[in-house]
Design a protein around this motif. Structure first.
Motif, PDB file in Angstrom:
ATOM      1  N   PHE A   2       1.154  -1.320   0.152  1.00  0.00           N
ATOM      2  CA  PHE A   2      -0.149  -0.189  -0.076  1.00  0.00           C
ATOM      3  C   PHE A   2       0.692   1.227   0.054  1.00  0.00           C
ATOM      4  N   ALA A   3       2.264   1.324   0.556  1.00  0.00           N
ATOM      5  CA  ALA A   3       2.690   2.316   0.787  1.00  0.00           C
ATOM      6  C   ALA A   3       3.444   2.489  -0.860  1.00  0.00           C
ATOM      7  N   SER A   4       3.875   1.548  -1.605  1.00  0.00           N
ATOM      8  CA  SER A   4       3.655   1.351  -2.709  1.00  0.00           C
ATOM      9  C   SER A   4       2.828   2.128  -4.178  1.00  0.00           C
ATOM     10  N   MET A   5       1.446   2.114  -4.030  1.00  0.00           N
ATOM     11  CA  MET A   5       0.606   2.443  -3.944  1.00  0.00           C
ATOM     12  C   MET A   5       0.460   3.794  -3.502  1.00  0.00           C
ATOM     13  N   ALA A   6       0.303   4.559  -2.523  1.00  0.00           N
ATOM     14  CA  ALA A   6       0.649   5.735  -2.470  1.00  0.00           C
ATOM     15  C   ALA A   6       0.961   6.459  -2.743  1.00  0.00           C
ATOM     16  N   ARG A   7       3.004   6.112  -2.792  1.00  0.00           N
ATOM     17  CA  ARG A   7       3.962   6.610  -3.496  1.00  0.00           C
ATOM     18  C   ARG A   7       3.749   7.096  -4.815  1.00  0.00           C
ATOM     19  N   SER A   8       3.458   5.918  -5.619  1.00  0.00           N
ATOM     20  CA  SER A   8       2.824   5.761  -6.727  1.00  0.00           C
ATOM     21  C   SER A   8       2.103   7.561  -7.407  1.00  0.00           C
ATOM     22  N   SER A   9       0.493   6.767  -6.491  1.00  0.00           N
ATOM     23  CA  SER A   9      -0.098   7.997  -6.201  1.00  0.00           C
ATOM     24  C   SER A   9       0.783   9.771  -6.425  1.00  0.00           C
ATOM     25  N   ASN A  10       1.294  10.010  -4.952  1.00  0.00           N
ATOM     26  CA  ASN A  10       1.862  11.118  -5.140  1.00  0.00           C
ATOM     27  C   ASN A  10       2.414  11.292  -6.351  1.00  0.00           C
ATOM     28  N   LEU A  11       3.454  10.553  -6.437  1.00  0.00           N
ATOM     29  CA  LEU A  11       4.278  11.203  -7.573  1.00  0.00           C
ATOM     30  C   LEU A  11       2.975  11.359  -8.923  1.00  0.00           C
ATOM     31  N   THR A  12       1.834  10.672  -9.261  1.00  0.00           N
ATOM     32  CA  THR A  12       1.756  10.748 -10.600  1.00  0.00           C
ATOM     33  C   THR A  12       0.419  12.356 -10.305  1.00  0.00           C
ATOM     34  N   LYS A  13      -0.273  12.567  -9.504  1.00  0.00           N
ATOM     35  CA  LYS A  13      -0.829  13.696  -9.410  1.00  0.00           C
ATOM     36  C   LYS A  13      -0.709  14.629 -10.110  1.00  0.00           C
ATOM     37  N   GLY A  14      -1.460  15.081 -10.817  1.00  0.00           N
ATOM     38  CA  GLY A  14      -1.062  16.372 -12.125  1.00  0.00           C
ATOM     39  C   GLY A  14      -0.493  16.186 -13.046  1.00  0.00           C
ATOM     40  N   SER A  15      -0.195  14.887 -13.254  1.00  0.00           N
ATOM     41  CA  SER A  15       0.827  14.241 -14.706  1.00  0.00           C
ATOM     42  C   SER A  15      -0.059  12.899 -15.121  1.00  0.00           C
ATOM     43  N   ARG A  16      -1.590  12.447 -14.518  1.00  0.00           N
ATOM     44  CA  ARG A  16      -1.975  10.976 -14.545  1.00  0.00           C
ATOM     45  C   ARG A  16      -1.790  11.410 -16.265  1.00  0.00           C
ATOM     46  N   TRP A  17      -3.035  12.073 -17.630  1.00  0.00           N
ATOM     47  CA  TRP A  17      -2.956  12.236 -18.303  1.00  0.00           C
ATOM     48  C   TRP A  17      -1.917  12.640 -19.188  1.00  0.00           C
ATOM     49  N   ALA A  18      -1.074  13.019 -18.657  1.00  0.00           N
ATOM     50  CA  ALA A  18       0.273  13.365 -19.780  1.00  0.00           C
ATOM     51  C   ALA A  18       0.280  11.565 -20.161  1.00  0.00           C
ATOM     52  N   LEU A  19       0.954  11.188 -18.912  1.00  0.00           N
ATOM     53  CA  LEU A  19       0.996   9.384 -18.550  1.00  0.00           C
ATOM     54  C   LEU A  19       0.356   8.704 -19.755  1.00  0.00           C
ATOM     55  N   PHE A  20      -0.770   8.345 -19.310  1.00  0.00           N
ATOM     56  CA  PHE A  20      -1.913   8.350 -20.571  1.00  0.00           C
ATOM     57  C   PHE A  20      -1.489   7.935 -21.865  1.00  0.00           C
ATOM     58  N   GLY A  21      -0.972   9.651 -22.063  1.00  0.00           N
ATOM     59  CA  GLY A  21      -0.743  10.057 -23.648  1.00  0.00           C
ATOM     60  C   GLY A  21       0.411   9.205 -24.069  1.00  0.00           C
ATOM     61  N   LEU A  22       1.651   9.518 -23.286  1.00  0.00           N
ATOM     62  CA  LEU A  22       2.366   9.162 -23.675  1.00  0.00           C
ATOM     63  C   LEU A  22       2.570   7.177 -23.694  1.00  0.00           C
ATOM     64  N   TRP A  23       2.061   6.818 -22.841  1.00  0.00           N
ATOM     65  CA  TRP A  23       2.004   5.188 -22.853  1.00  0.00           C
ATOM     66  C   TRP A  23       0.853   5.095 -23.729  1.00  0.00           C
ATOM     67  N   THR A  24      -0.083   5.812 -24.131  1.00  0.00           N
ATOM     68  CA  THR A  24      -0.836   4.830 -25.809  1.00  0.00           C
ATOM     69  C   THR A  24      -0.134   5.438 -27.241  1.00  0.00           C
ATOM     70  N   ILE A  25       0.139   5.848 -26.936  1.00  0.00           N
ATOM     71  CA  ILE A  25       1.189   6.884 -28.034  1.00  0.00           C
ATOM     72  C   ILE A  25       2.719   5.485 -28.613  1.00  0.00           C
ATOM     73  N   THR A  26       3.393   5.476 -27.085  1.00  0.00           N
ATOM     74  CA  THR A  26       4.553   4.638 -27.065  1.00  0.00           C
ATOM     75  C   THR A  26       3.744   2.692 -27.429  1.00  0.00           C
ATOM     76  N   ILE A  27       2.496   2.646 -26.433  1.00  0.00           N
ATOM     77  CA  ILE A  27       2.154   0.913 -26.955  1.00  0.00           C
ATOM     78  C   ILE A  27       1.681   0.738 -28.302  1.00  0.00           C
ATOM     79  N   VAL A  28       1.060   1.776 -28.503  1.00  0.00           N
ATOM     80  CA  VAL A  28       0.862   2.142 -30.435  1.00  0.00           C
ATOM     81  C   VAL A  28       1.630   1.756 -31.154  1.00  0.00           C
ATOM     82  N   ALA A  29       2.403   3.088 -31.324  1.00  0.00           N
ATOM     83  CA  ALA A  29       4.203   2.695 -31.815  1.00  0.00           C
ATOM     84  C   ALA A  29       5.140   1.225 -32.021  1.00  0.00           C
ATOM     85  N   VAL A  30       5.096   0.915 -30.970  1.00  0.00           N
ATOM     86  CA  VAL A  30       5.595  -0.789 -30.317  1.00  0.00           C
ATOM     87  C   VAL A  30       4.437  -1.728 -31.753  1.00  0.00           C
TER      88      VAL A  30
END
Length: 111
Positions: A2-30
């Motif tokens: 649960f500590a790792s999930m909380a850290r992940s949530s804290n790190l990605t706060k405010g950037s989740r859509w950008a990360l989603f876009g990055l990984w969507t583009i990366t997966i589609v490219a692959v």
């Protein structure tokens, strides 16, 4: 766990859509690269096909690993900045090949 999930949530706060876009583009490219490779495979002999597949797979793993590492470094709210991390790498202009390793206290292996 649960500590790792909380850290992940804290790190990605405010950037989740950008990360989603990055990984969507990366997966589609692959997948696009893999589909293109699959269409080329029947046209070459088995040895060339295996070599090409290995090379492309290694490059795709490298791409996704770099995307993960850069994402993490950019999202960290504490610790070393990207500029500080870049300083440990050799600048390529006559610097010693192990200069960056020595700056962070790691000694290259001699064999």
């Amino acid at each position: 766990m649960f500590a790792s999930m909380a850290r992940s949530s804290n790190l990605t706060k405010g950037s989740r859509w950008a990360l989603f876009g990055l990984w969507t583009i990366t997966i589609v490219a692959v997948y696009a690269i893999e589909l293109a490779l699959a269409s080329i495979m029947p046209a070459v002999d088995a040895t060339a096909a295996m070599s090409l597949d290995g090379l492309v797979t290694a490059m795709l793993y490298m791409l996704t690993t770099i995307a993960s590492a850069v994402s993490y470094v950019e999202l960290r709210k504490e610790g070393t900045s990207v500029d500080e991390l870049a300083e440990i790498l050799p600048d390529g202009e006559g610097s010693h090949p192990h200069h960056g390793l020595l700056n962070i206290g790691l000694q290259p292996e001699h064999g």
